[in-house]
Design a protein around this motif. Sequence first.
Motif, PDB file in Angstrom:
ATOM      1  N   LEU A 251      76.874  -6.166  40.599  1.00 35.57           N
ATOM      2  CA  LEU A 251      75.761  -5.213  40.488  1.00 35.57           C
ATOM      3  C   LEU A 251      75.880  -4.371  39.223  1.00 35.57           C
ATOM      4  N   ALA A 252      77.095  -3.890  38.961  1.00 35.87           N
ATOM      5  CA  ALA A 252      77.312  -3.071  37.760  1.00 35.87           C
ATOM      6  C   ALA A 252      76.895  -3.861  36.523  1.00 35.87           C
ATOM      7  N   ASP A 253      77.202  -5.136  36.548  1.00 36.39           N
ATOM      8  CA  ASP A 253      76.854  -6.024  35.450  1.00 36.39           C
ATOM      9  C   ASP A 253      75.344  -6.252  35.348  1.00 36.39           C
ATOM     10  N   LEU A 254      74.733  -6.526  36.476  1.00 32.48           N
ATOM     11  CA  LEU A 254      73.289  -6.819  36.492  1.00 32.48           C
ATOM     12  C   LEU A 254      72.463  -5.579  36.168  1.00 32.48           C
ATOM     13  N   CYS A 255      73.027  -4.396  36.427  1.00 31.92           N
ATOM     14  CA  CYS A 255      72.307  -3.141  36.164  1.00 31.92           C
ATOM     15  C   CYS A 255      72.715  -2.597  34.800  1.00 31.92           C
ATOM     16  N   ASP A 256      72.442  -3.385  33.784  1.00 34.21           N
ATOM     17  CA  ASP A 256      72.678  -2.963  32.404  1.00 34.21           C
ATOM     18  C   ASP A 256      74.127  -2.561  32.135  1.00 34.21           C
ATOM     19  N   HIS A 257      75.067  -3.236  32.808  1.00 34.69           N
ATOM     20  CA  HIS A 257      76.502  -3.069  32.503  1.00 34.69           C
ATOM     21  C   HIS A 257      76.960  -1.610  32.580  1.00 34.69           C
ATOM     22  N   GLN A 258      76.851  -1.033  33.759  1.00 33.69           N
ATOM     23  CA  GLN A 258      77.257   0.366  33.933  1.00 33.69           C
ATOM     24  C   GLN A 258      78.458   0.413  34.876  1.00 33.69           C
ATOM     25  N   PRO A 259      79.657   0.468  34.313  1.00 26.54           N
ATOM     26  CA  PRO A 259      80.873   0.338  35.141  1.00 26.54           C
ATOM     27  C   PRO A 259      81.056   1.451  36.169  1.00 26.54           C
ATOM     28  N   PHE A 260      80.397   2.620  35.983  1.00 31.45           N
ATOM     29  CA  PHE A 260      80.605   3.691  36.970  1.00 31.45           C
ATOM     30  C   PHE A 260      80.039   3.316  38.344  1.00 31.45           C
ATOM     31  N   ILE A 261      79.178   2.294  38.376  1.00 36.48           N
ATOM     32  CA  ILE A 261      78.652   1.814  39.664  1.00 36.48           C
ATOM     33  C   ILE A 261      79.795   1.281  40.532  1.00 36.48           C
ATOM     34  N   GLU A 262      80.774   0.662  39.875  1.00 36.33           N
ATOM     35  CA  GLU A 262      81.932   0.123  40.608  1.00 36.33           C
ATOM     36  C   GLU A 262      82.804   1.217  41.180  1.00 36.33           C
ATOM     37  N   LYS A 263      82.853   2.347  40.490  1.00 33.81           N
ATOM     38  CA  LYS A 263      83.800   3.404  40.848  1.00 33.81           C
ATOM     39  C   LYS A 263      83.248   4.393  41.859  1.00 33.81           C
ATOM     40  N   ALA A 264      81.957   4.289  42.166  1.00 34.99           N
ATOM     41  CA  ALA A 264      81.349   5.242  43.109  1.00 34.99           C
ATOM     42  C   ALA A 264      81.935   5.049  44.501  1.00 34.99           C
ATOM     43  N   ALA A 265      81.997   6.133  45.259  1.00 28.13           N
ATOM     44  CA  ALA A 265      82.541   6.064  46.622  1.00 28.13           C
ATOM     45  C   ALA A 265      81.589   5.338  47.561  1.00 28.13           C
ATOM     46  N   LEU A 266      80.297   5.418  47.266  1.00 29.53           N
ATOM     47  CA  LEU A 266      79.268   4.821  48.124  1.00 29.53           C
ATOM     48  C   LEU A 266      78.163   4.309  47.220  1.00 29.53           C
ATOM     49  N   CYS A 267      77.642   3.148  47.545  1.00 27.82           N
ATOM     50  CA  CYS A 267      76.595   2.541  46.718  1.00 27.82           C
ATOM     51  C   CYS A 267      75.550   1.948  47.660  1.00 27.82           C
ATOM     52  N   LEU A 268      74.354   2.496  47.604  1.00 31.50           N
ATOM     53  CA  LEU A 268      73.280   2.066  48.512  1.00 31.50           C
ATOM     54  C   LEU A 268      72.105   1.511  47.709  1.00 31.50           C
ATOM     55  N   VAL A 269      71.666   0.314  48.074  1.00 26.71           N
ATOM     56  CA  VAL A 269      70.460  -0.259  47.478  1.00 26.71           C
ATOM     57  C   VAL A 269      69.324  -0.078  48.479  1.00 26.71           C
TER      58      VAL A 269
ATOM     59  N   TYR B  80      70.661   7.881  40.555  1.00 25.70           N
ATOM     60  CA  TYR B  80      69.763   6.728  40.720  1.00 25.70           C
ATOM     61  C   TYR B  80      70.039   5.711  39.625  1.00 25.70           C
ATOM     62  N   ILE B  81      69.949   4.434  40.000  1.00 23.48           N
ATOM     63  CA  ILE B  81      70.102   3.352  39.020  1.00 23.48           C
ATOM     64  C   ILE B  81      68.790   2.560  39.025  1.00 23.48           C
ATOM     65  N   GLY B  82      67.908   2.913  38.120  1.00 23.96           N
ATOM     66  CA  GLY B  82      66.624   2.221  38.048  1.00 23.96           C
ATOM     67  C   GLY B  82      66.778   0.762  37.633  1.00 23.96           C
ATOM     68  N   ASP B  83      67.884   0.482  36.939  1.00 21.63           N
ATOM     69  CA  ASP B  83      68.129  -0.886  36.454  1.00 21.63           C
ATOM     70  C   ASP B  83      68.219  -1.922  37.555  1.00 21.63           C
ATOM     71  N   VAL B  84      68.271  -1.473  38.813  1.00 29.77           N
ATOM     72  CA  VAL B  84      68.357  -2.436  39.911  1.00 29.77           C
ATOM     73  C   VAL B  84      67.122  -3.336  39.950  1.00 29.77           C
ATOM     74  N   LEU B  85      66.074  -2.933  39.240  1.00 23.68           N
ATOM     75  CA  LEU B  85      64.857  -3.748  39.160  1.00 23.68           C
ATOM     76  C   LEU B  85      65.016  -4.949  38.229  1.00 23.68           C
ATOM     77  N   GLU B  86      66.080  -4.944  37.421  1.00 23.75           N
ATOM     78  CA  GLU B  86      66.243  -5.994  36.410  1.00 23.75           C
ATOM     79  C   GLU B  86      66.857  -7.266  37.016  1.00 23.75           C
ATOM     80  N   ASN B  87      66.755  -8.342  36.268  1.00 22.03           N
ATOM     81  CA  ASN B  87      67.442  -9.597  36.611  1.00 22.03           C
ATOM     82  C   ASN B  87      67.120 -10.094  38.011  1.00 22.03           C
ATOM     83  N   ALA B  88      65.817 -10.172  38.316  1.00 25.50           N
ATOM     84  CA  ALA B  88      65.364 -10.515  39.666  1.00 25.50           C
ATOM     85  C   ALA B  88      66.068 -11.750  40.235  1.00 25.50           C
ATOM     86  N   GLU B  89      66.182 -12.804  39.438  1.00 23.17           N
ATOM     87  CA  GLU B  89      66.730 -14.053  39.981  1.00 23.17           C
ATOM     88  C   GLU B  89      68.184 -13.860  40.408  1.00 23.17           C
ATOM     89  N   ALA B  90      69.002 -13.284  39.524  1.00 31.48           N
ATOM     90  CA  ALA B  90      70.419 -13.084  39.835  1.00 31.48           C
ATOM     91  C   ALA B  90      70.589 -12.043  40.938  1.00 31.48           C
TER      92      ALA B  90
END
Lengths: 247, 247
Positions: free
Chosen positions: B61-79, B133-143
Motif C-alpha cells: 500500500l505504501a508503494d501504491l500510494c505514491d511511495h510514502q513509507p510512513f504508511i508502513e509505520k502507522a499504528a493503525l491503517c484503515l481503508v 488522510y492518504i488521497g493517493d489510495v485512489l491511484e493504481n486501480a488495477e494493482a
Amino acid sequence: MQNEILQALAARKSVRVFTDEPVTAEERAAILEGAFQAPTAGCQQLYTILDITDPALRHTLADLCDHQPFIEKAALCLVFLADCRRWPLAYRAAGLQPRDPGPGDLLLAVADACIAAQNAVTAAESLGIGSCYIGDVLENAEAMRDALHLPDHVVPACMLVFGRPTDQQKARPKPARFAEAAVVCENTYRDRTGEELRQDFACRAAAGSQVDFDFDRYIQAFCKRKYESDFSREMSRSAAVYLRAFL
Amino acid sequence: MQNEILQALAARKSVRVFTDEPVTAEERAAILEGAFQAPTAGCQQLYTILDITDPALRHTLADLCDHQPFIEKAALCLVFLADCRRWPLAYRAAGLQPRDPGPGDLLLAVADACIAAQNAVTAAESLGIGSCYIGDVLENAEAMRDALHLPDHVVPACMLVFGRPTDQQKARPKPARFAEAAVVCENTYRDRTGEELRQDFACRAAAGSQVDFDFDRYIQAFCKRKYESDFSREMSRSAAVYLRAFL
C-alpha cells in the motif's frame, strides 16, 4: 473508552424537524470554521460552500431534492460543492494553462467536501444545533446547475440543513448501526455470505430493540422504497451528467 | 464561540511521523465506533473498512500510494471503501434481482465513507491519536484491486493512518485556511476573479505568518508539484477505471 467527544459522536442523530429558533451569526461562523479546519488534501479546500439564504431558492432546492419541505424550514442550509475549478482558475491567474480536471480530481474534491461537511455537523452538534444530510442534492443535475449557477467541474457533494431539534426529535431513538464484523474486514475485502447478511441485519435489529424482525420482508420493502425508487434512479442519471464533464 | 469540541476541531492537524506506541484494542474500537456512529444515508453504512494489519500488505500500500513509507509505520491503517455491493447482495439474499449500481450510488457511498472517516479522525484525536488522510489510495486501480481483493462496485474513498504524534509533529504549526469569502458564496456559485484569488492566497499566507508571499511563484510551483504531477494524472486515470464499472 469514554470522553466528551466520543459521547457527542455517539449521541448525534439526524434532525428533520426544527424549532423556529434561528442559528445566530456567531453559531454560523463556528459551524463554518469547523468545516474549514477539517483535514483537506494539500491544504487546498477543494470545495465551495453555498449558504442558501434566499427563501425562493430554498423552495426550489426542497423541490429538487425529492420534495422535502423541511429543507425550507431549516435555520441554515449549506450545499457543499466539490470544486475542481477554483485551483485551475488560480493556475490561470498565474499565467499557466492547466489540464482539464479528471475523475480523480472529482473524487478527491468530493472527499474533501464531505470531510469538511462532517466537521460542520460535529461543530453544530456541540452548540446544540441538529443537522441532516440531504443526499438528494445529487439529483436533477440540469435544474440544480441552473438554480445554483454551477459551472462545469463544480458538483454537489452533499447538502446539510441545520436547526434546533424539537422535543419530539430529541426523544427519537438513534437508529442502531451494524456490528463491526458486518462492515470491517481484516486486510482484504470479502463478500458477506447470504447467511452472514441475515445475521448482520438481525443483530442490527436486535441492537435497535426491534422484535419479530423479518429479513426478507424488511429487505424487500427497503429495496423498493430506496434502491429501486424513482429518486435513486434519478440520482444515477443525474450523477452521470456531472461526471461527463470529467471523462 | 468556544467549547471543547470546537477547540479539538481547530487544533487537529495531520500527523505523518509517529512514535512507536501502539493503538490499543480499546482505542481501535473507539475509533471504529466513532465511524459507525456517523450520519449515513438511510442508515445503510455504504462503506466497508479494511483494517490493514499485514506488514507485507502495508508495504504494498505504501508503494501504491505514491511511495510514502510512513504508511508502513502507522499504528493503525484503515481503508474506507465506498461499498455499492453489500446492499445489492442483501437484496439478492432476499430473492430480489436488483439493478446494477450507477454513478449516483457510487457518489453517495463515497460521501458516506468519507463522513464516517472524518468521525474516526475526530474520535482518534480525542484520544491523543493523530491521523493523516492518504488521497493517493485512489491511484493504481488495477494493482489496488489485486492487493485488496476489490470486486466491481467497491472503490477506495479514502485511507487513514493513525498513530501518536512525535514531539516534532506536535510542535508543527497547522497550515492556515482560506478566509470565509474565498470558499463560501451566498445562494449561487460565482467564480473568484484573478484579483480576488490573489487576495485569497495572500490573506491565507498572512494568516500563516508567511512573509514575502509571491502568488505567481507559489502557484506555479504548487501546480507543478501537485496538479500537473505524475501522481495526480495517475489518480484520474485510475479513478476512470473504477468509474467504468458504474457507467
